[in-house]
Motif scaffolding. Structure first.
Motif, PDB file in Angstrom:
ATOM      1  N   GLN A  64      35.900  39.788   3.311  1.00 17.63           N
ATOM      2  CA  GLN A  64      36.193  38.372   3.148  1.00 17.63           C
ATOM      3  C   GLN A  64      37.178  38.105   2.032  1.00 17.63           C
ATOM      4  OE1 GLN A  64      32.104  37.006   2.876  1.00 17.63           O
ATOM      5  NE2 GLN A  64      32.262  36.159   4.926  1.00 17.63           N
ATOM      6  N   ASN A  65      37.383  39.098   1.168  1.00 17.61           N
ATOM      7  CA  ASN A  65      38.412  38.950   0.142  1.00 17.61           C
ATOM      8  C   ASN A  65      38.931  40.343  -0.172  1.00 17.61           C
ATOM      9  OD1 ASN A  65      36.409  40.095  -1.511  1.00 17.61           O
ATOM     10  ND2 ASN A  65      35.600  38.046  -1.926  1.00 17.61           N
ATOM     11  N   ALA A  66      39.549  40.479  -1.303  1.00 20.35           N
ATOM     12  CA  ALA A  66      40.173  41.768  -1.611  1.00 20.35           C
ATOM     13  C   ALA A  66      39.145  42.871  -1.765  1.00 20.35           C
ATOM     14  CB  ALA A  66      41.014  41.655  -2.879  1.00 20.35           C
ATOM     15  N   ALA A  67      37.950  42.506  -2.101  1.00 22.64           N
ATOM     16  CA  ALA A  67      36.923  43.522  -2.314  1.00 22.64           C
ATOM     17  C   ALA A  67      36.269  43.881  -0.996  1.00 22.64           C
ATOM     18  CB  ALA A  67      35.874  43.004  -3.301  1.00 22.64           C
ATOM     19  N   HIS A  68      35.705  45.092  -0.969  1.00 21.70           N
ATOM     20  CA  HIS A  68      34.896  45.504   0.175  1.00 21.70           C
ATOM     21  C   HIS A  68      33.443  45.496  -0.241  1.00 21.70           C
ATOM     22  CE1 HIS A  68      38.769  47.135   1.560  1.00 21.70           C
ATOM     23  NE2 HIS A  68      38.255  46.943   2.753  1.00 21.70           N
ATOM     24  N   SER A  69      32.585  45.191   0.698  1.00 20.02           N
ATOM     25  CA  SER A  69      31.154  45.227   0.420  1.00 20.02           C
ATOM     26  C   SER A  69      30.452  46.078   1.455  1.00 20.02           C
ATOM     27  CB  SER A  69      30.551  43.817   0.465  1.00 20.02           C
ATOM     28  OG  SER A  69      31.180  42.995  -0.485  1.00 20.02           O
ATOM     29  N   LEU A  70      29.439  46.763   0.993  1.00 17.18           N
ATOM     30  CA  LEU A  70      28.638  47.508   1.943  1.00 17.18           C
ATOM     31  C   LEU A  70      27.170  47.456   1.548  1.00 17.18           C
ATOM     32  CD1 LEU A  70      27.637  50.519   0.721  1.00 17.18           C
ATOM     33  CD2 LEU A  70      30.003  51.064   1.124  1.00 17.18           C
ATOM     34  N   LEU A  71      26.354  47.645   2.552  1.00 17.87           N
ATOM     35  CA  LEU A  71      24.912  47.752   2.347  1.00 17.87           C
ATOM     36  C   LEU A  71      24.516  49.204   2.548  1.00 17.87           C
ATOM     37  CD1 LEU A  71      23.598  44.756   4.478  1.00 17.87           C
ATOM     38  CD2 LEU A  71      23.339  44.983   2.017  1.00 17.87           C
ATOM     39  N   SER A  72      23.725  49.707   1.651  1.00 22.55           N
ATOM     40  CA  SER A  72      23.192  51.054   1.842  1.00 22.55           C
ATOM     41  C   SER A  72      21.684  50.996   1.638  1.00 22.55           C
ATOM     42  CB  SER A  72      23.816  52.045   0.853  1.00 22.55           C
ATOM     43  OG  SER A  72      23.397  51.746  -0.462  1.00 22.55           O
ATOM     44  N   THR A  73      20.980  51.836   2.374  1.00 19.40           N
ATOM     45  CA  THR A  73      19.525  51.811   2.249  1.00 19.40           C
ATOM     46  C   THR A  73      18.945  53.208   2.238  1.00 19.40           C
ATOM     47  OG1 THR A  73      17.473  50.915   3.165  1.00 19.40           O
ATOM     48  CG2 THR A  73      19.137  51.607   4.751  1.00 19.40           C
ATOM     49  N   ASN A  74      17.901  53.377   1.429  1.00 18.99           N
ATOM     50  CA  ASN A  74      17.090  54.592   1.562  1.00 18.99           C
ATOM     51  C   ASN A  74      15.823  54.182   2.318  1.00 18.99           C
ATOM     52  OD1 ASN A  74      15.634  53.220  -0.392  1.00 18.99           O
ATOM     53  ND2 ASN A  74      15.495  54.934  -1.807  1.00 18.99           N
ATOM     54  N   ASP A  75      14.722  54.866   2.103  1.00 20.30           N
ATOM     55  CA  ASP A  75      13.528  54.535   2.877  1.00 20.30           C
ATOM     56  C   ASP A  75      12.972  53.154   2.566  1.00 20.30           C
ATOM     57  OD1 ASP A  75      12.130  57.903   2.903  1.00 20.30           O
ATOM     58  OD2 ASP A  75      13.439  56.859   4.323  1.00 20.30           O
ATOM     59  N   LYS A  76      13.222  52.655   1.365  1.00 18.70           N
ATOM     60  CA  LYS A  76      12.511  51.438   0.956  1.00 18.70           C
ATOM     61  C   LYS A  76      13.401  50.312   0.462  1.00 18.70           C
ATOM     62  CE  LYS A  76       8.345  53.247   1.244  1.00 18.70           C
ATOM     63  NZ  LYS A  76       7.279  52.863   2.067  1.00 18.70           N
ATOM     64  N   THR A  77      14.528  50.645  -0.153  1.00 17.14           N
ATOM     65  CA  THR A  77      15.310  49.632  -0.861  1.00 17.14           C
ATOM     66  C   THR A  77      16.717  49.565  -0.304  1.00 17.14           C
ATOM     67  OG1 THR A  77      14.052  50.152  -2.846  1.00 17.14           O
ATOM     68  CG2 THR A  77      16.088  48.914  -3.146  1.00 17.14           C
ATOM     69  N   ILE A  78      17.189  48.331  -0.113  1.00 18.35           N
ATOM     70  CA  ILE A  78      18.545  48.106   0.382  1.00 18.35           C
ATOM     71  C   ILE A  78      19.382  47.598  -0.777  1.00 18.35           C
ATOM     72  CG2 ILE A  78      19.935  46.902   2.107  1.00 18.35           C
ATOM     73  CD1 ILE A  78      16.544  46.516   2.991  1.00 18.35           C
ATOM     74  N   LYS A  79      20.592  48.080  -0.872  1.00 19.97           N
ATOM     75  CA  LYS A  79      21.465  47.635  -1.962  1.00 19.97           C
ATOM     76  C   LYS A  79      22.803  47.168  -1.406  1.00 19.97           C
ATOM     77  CE  LYS A  79      19.532  50.704  -5.452  1.00 19.97           C
ATOM     78  NZ  LYS A  79      19.800  51.633  -6.554  1.00 19.97           N
ATOM     79  N   LEU A  80      23.305  46.127  -2.037  1.00 15.52           N
ATOM     80  CA  LEU A  80      24.628  45.605  -1.677  1.00 15.52           C
ATOM     81  C   LEU A  80      25.602  46.037  -2.757  1.00 15.52           C
ATOM     82  CD1 LEU A  80      26.386  43.677   0.085  1.00 15.52           C
ATOM     83  CD2 LEU A  80      25.732  41.857  -1.482  1.00 15.52           C
ATOM     84  N   TRP A  81      26.672  46.693  -2.346  1.00 16.51           N
ATOM     85  CA  TRP A  81      27.671  47.201  -3.267  1.00 16.51           C
ATOM     86  C   TRP A  81      28.986  46.493  -3.050  1.00 16.51           C
ATOM     87  CZ3 TRP A  81      26.254  50.799  -6.870  1.00 16.51           C
ATOM     88  CH2 TRP A  81      25.028  51.458  -6.656  1.00 16.51           C
ATOM     89  N   LYS A  82      29.676  46.255  -4.159  1.00 14.91           N
ATOM     90  CA  LYS A  82      31.017  45.708  -4.053  1.00 14.91           C
ATOM     91  C   LYS A  82      31.997  46.769  -4.539  1.00 14.91           C
ATOM     92  CE  LYS A  82      32.967  42.233  -6.542  1.00 14.91           C
ATOM     93  NZ  LYS A  82      33.313  40.858  -6.958  1.00 14.91           N
ATOM     94  N   ILE A  83      33.026  46.947  -3.758  1.00 11.02           N
ATOM     95  CA  ILE A  83      34.020  47.981  -4.081  1.00 11.02           C
ATOM     96  C   ILE A  83      35.349  47.294  -4.341  1.00 11.02           C
ATOM     97  CG2 ILE A  83      35.202  50.023  -3.234  1.00 11.02           C
ATOM     98  CD1 ILE A  83      32.729  50.300  -1.302  1.00 11.02           C
TER      99      ILE A  83
END
Lengths: 249, 408
Positions: free
Chosen positions: B62-81
């Protein structure tokens, strides 16, 4: 593989095991294959990873497979066949083999075959698939008269819980849900560990299964440990021998 | 999993590695590496929570940055690159190292200018969605509304808002009142690419359920149930296990769904619930080996599947570092290998063949010599271009389509 060697006694004459190593592969009977699969599945279910939560999907799939096998065995009366065929000696063979692997699924089938609250003089070909928890509660009342018809092995274990196989499954799921350090003890609380330490037993089992346990169920490897089990006495000696081997390994 | 110019892979050890598309075909360099998750210990259950990443999903940019979601067995995290390849130089008050200048040496004013610098990639965690799941998370899917996403574990599916971490809505719950009655689990789930109210989830019994979130808050009743009746001639004790769906993906068009079970990939038309419209055999030669594969647990391997950008080709992984592609129009298929030995940069991949007894051509692999430890579980196709990413154990392969290559 000594487990199979023992079981083969029950199905004497069904196939020629010797000579499978070279050339022609003898195809084991469907019943043997099925039993082998059942045993393998039960081992898989019991080997829960204690450090990390076990994979629920895998456990559910294995448990469903076990149920399927067990239902089929109940339906075609295989359990009953084994019971009527068996002598006291053979039943002790089964004691050794199934106790190594799991709760005696045979006992569970017996529990399941109790059709409910009516006469115990039932036709074992009845295939009533009842909820085993129901059978558990009623079976104890009909178990005693049945014992009179049963073989030595059954009479020796009148108090073993009927649906203990189902119970094992249930325990496994409860364990999966409420994982705690005591869960392994809970899971195996009813297993008769009088002969073995569980860890060495399972270790021994695993090393046995690696030795061509399945091979597409095409061949049986020859018995690996001393399995001169022609009578009860030698069975007990054998147990000591097995424990020795497992402890050493 | 591949957005316009980036893709990621998760590595056991919790790292995410992002890679940059080069200007021309050639070798890829690592763009960025970061640790997404750390191992944790659940004190209540006395169990370790692995840091292994199960799924990664990019958000639409949506802008210059990229975002991704990553998950292990229990926790989901949103990362901005974010990238930085320029920096301002020529400050008046500070020198190059950032120290304050001696003002007496400043004789004139200058306007700082942006000068190029070595590319610096910054990855920052923006949100952590924790404590939403009792069981192991197997899927995450970003909604087409770009505001919500869902996460699915073995028994439940939760709906999250990307900006809210302390609350999620449970939209599917198949946990039985009595865990002893459990016979089916959720294996994968995905939002529809265009309709933000629709999603599908697959089960360990091989069924797909399409749910409409407008129907009710808890989507326990499916809108549509997709299930193929069992083939009685192929029935065995392993039938249920091999029917378990390991991955489900909507086509880009939104008209079809692709599912992967142990031996096949199937294309389902959303309008037809009774059976798939297409079935492709991935490695049918394993059908006679199911018992061995059950024994060594390979039968529980979960393979992913992927569509190409135009929905004309589907791809999935297999064993021995092989992966398969099926052209839906020509009905041709190809088996390719992702390994160092068989692929040098810029070399064209040679089609492979598994022989099942009978005539054996040169370079054929026999079924018995397949390496079942080399499994390609994760594959991804660039959403618009013919570039694919194949994860083979510890290696990541990128392949590009050459204009004149053919599928045999």
């Amino acid at each position: 593989m000594f487990v199979r060697g023992l079981k083969r006694k029950c199905f004497d004459g069904e196939e020629d095991i010797e000579g499978t190593l070279a050339g022609i592969k003898a195809i084991p009977s469907y019943n043997l294959q099925r039993q082998s699969l059942l045993d393998m599945s039960l081992v898989k279910l019991q080997l829960c990873h204690m450090l990390v939560e076990p994979n629920l999907c895998r456990s559910v799939l294995i448990a469903n497979t076990v149920r399927q096998i067990q239902e089929e065995m109940t339906q075609d009366g295989t359990w009953q066949m084994i019971n009527t065929q068996s002598t006291g000696q053979t039943s002790l063979d089964r004691l050794v083999s199934t106790d190594i692997l799991c709760r005696s699924s045979r006992e569970q089938a017996e529990g399941k075959q109790v059709p409910g609250y009516s006469s115990f003089n039932k036709d074992f070909e009845d295939d009533q698939t009842q909820d085993s928890s129901e059978t558990m509660s009623t079976s104890s009342s009909v178990q005693t008269p049945r014992n009179l018809q049963s073989n030595v092995w059954e009479m020796e274990n009148p108090q073993e819980s009927r649906g203990n196989f189902q119970k094992s499954l249930d325990q496994i799921f409860e364990t999966l849900e409420n994982k705690n350090p005591n869960s392994v003890e809970d899971l195996f609380s009813e297993v008769d560990n009088s002969y073995y330490d569980l860890d060495t037993m399972l270790t021994g089992m695993m090393s046995n299964t690696k030795m061509g346990h399945c091979d597409g169920l095409e061949t049986f490897s020859s018995p690996t440990t001393a399995t001169s089990n022609s009578n009860c006495k030698s069975d007990l000696n054998e147990l000591d021998h097995i424990v020795e081997i497992l402890v050493e390994s | 999993m591949i957005p316009l110019s980036f893709f990621t892979c998760g590595v056991h050890g919790g790292n995410d590695e992002s890679k940059n598309e080069p200007y021309s075909q050639g070798e890829y360099n690592v763009y960025s590496t970061f640790q997404s998750h750390e191992p944790e210990f659940d004190y209540l259950k006395s169990l370790e929570i692995e840091e292994k990443i199960n799924k990664i999903k990019w958000l639409p940019q949506q802008n210059a940055a990229h975002s991704l979601l990553s998950t292990n067995d229990k926790t989901i995290k949103l990362w901005k690159i974010t990238e930085r390849d320029k920096r301002p130089e020529g400050y008046n008050l500070k020198d190059e190292e950032g120290k304050l200048k001696d003002l007496s040496t400043v004789t004139s004013l200058q306007v700082p200018v942006l000068k190029p610098m070595d590319l610096m990639v910054e990855v920052t965690p923006r949100r952590i969605f924790a404590n939403g799941h009792t069981y192991h998370v197997n899927s995450i899917s970003v909604n087409s509304d770009c505001e919500t996403y869902m996460s699915a574990d073995d028994l439940r599916i939760n709906l999250w808002h990307l900006a809210i971490t302390d609350r999620s809505f449970n939209i599917v719950d198949i946990k039985p009142a009595n865990m002893e009655d459990l016979t089916e689990v959720i294996t994968a789930s995905e939002f529809h690419p265009h309709h933000c109210n629709l999603f599908v989830y697959s089960s360990s019994k091989g069924s797909l359920r399409l749910c409409d979130m407008r129907a009710s808050a808890l989507c326990d009743k499916h809108s549509k149930l997709y299930e193929e009746p069992e083939d009685p001639s192929n029935r065995s004790f392993f039938s249920e296990i091999i029917s378990s769906v390991s991955d489900v993906k909507f086509s880009h068009s939104g008209r079809y769904m692709l599912t992967r079970d142990y031996l096949t990939v199937k294309v389902w038309d959303l309008n037809m619930e009774t059976k798939p419209v297409e079935t492709y055999q991935v490695h049918d030669y394993l059908r006679s080996k199911l018992c061995s594969l059950y024994e060594n647990d390979c039968i529980f391997d979960k393979f992913e599947c992927a569509w190409n950008g135009s929905d004309s080709v589907i791809m999935t992984g297999a064993y021995n570092n092989f992966f398969r592609m099926f052209d839906r129009n020509t009905k041709r298929d190809v088996t390719l290998e992702a390994s160092r030995e068989s692929s040098k940069p810029r070399a064209i991949l040679k089609p492979r063949r598994v022989c099942v007894g009978g005539k054996r051509r040169k370079d054929d692999i026999s079924v018995d010599s397949l390496d079942f430890t080399k499994k390609i579980l994760h594959t991804a196709w660039h959403p618009t271009e013919n570039i694919i990413a194949i994860a083979a154990t510890n290696n990541l392969y990128i392949f590009q389509d050459k204009v004149n290559s053919e599928m045999h």
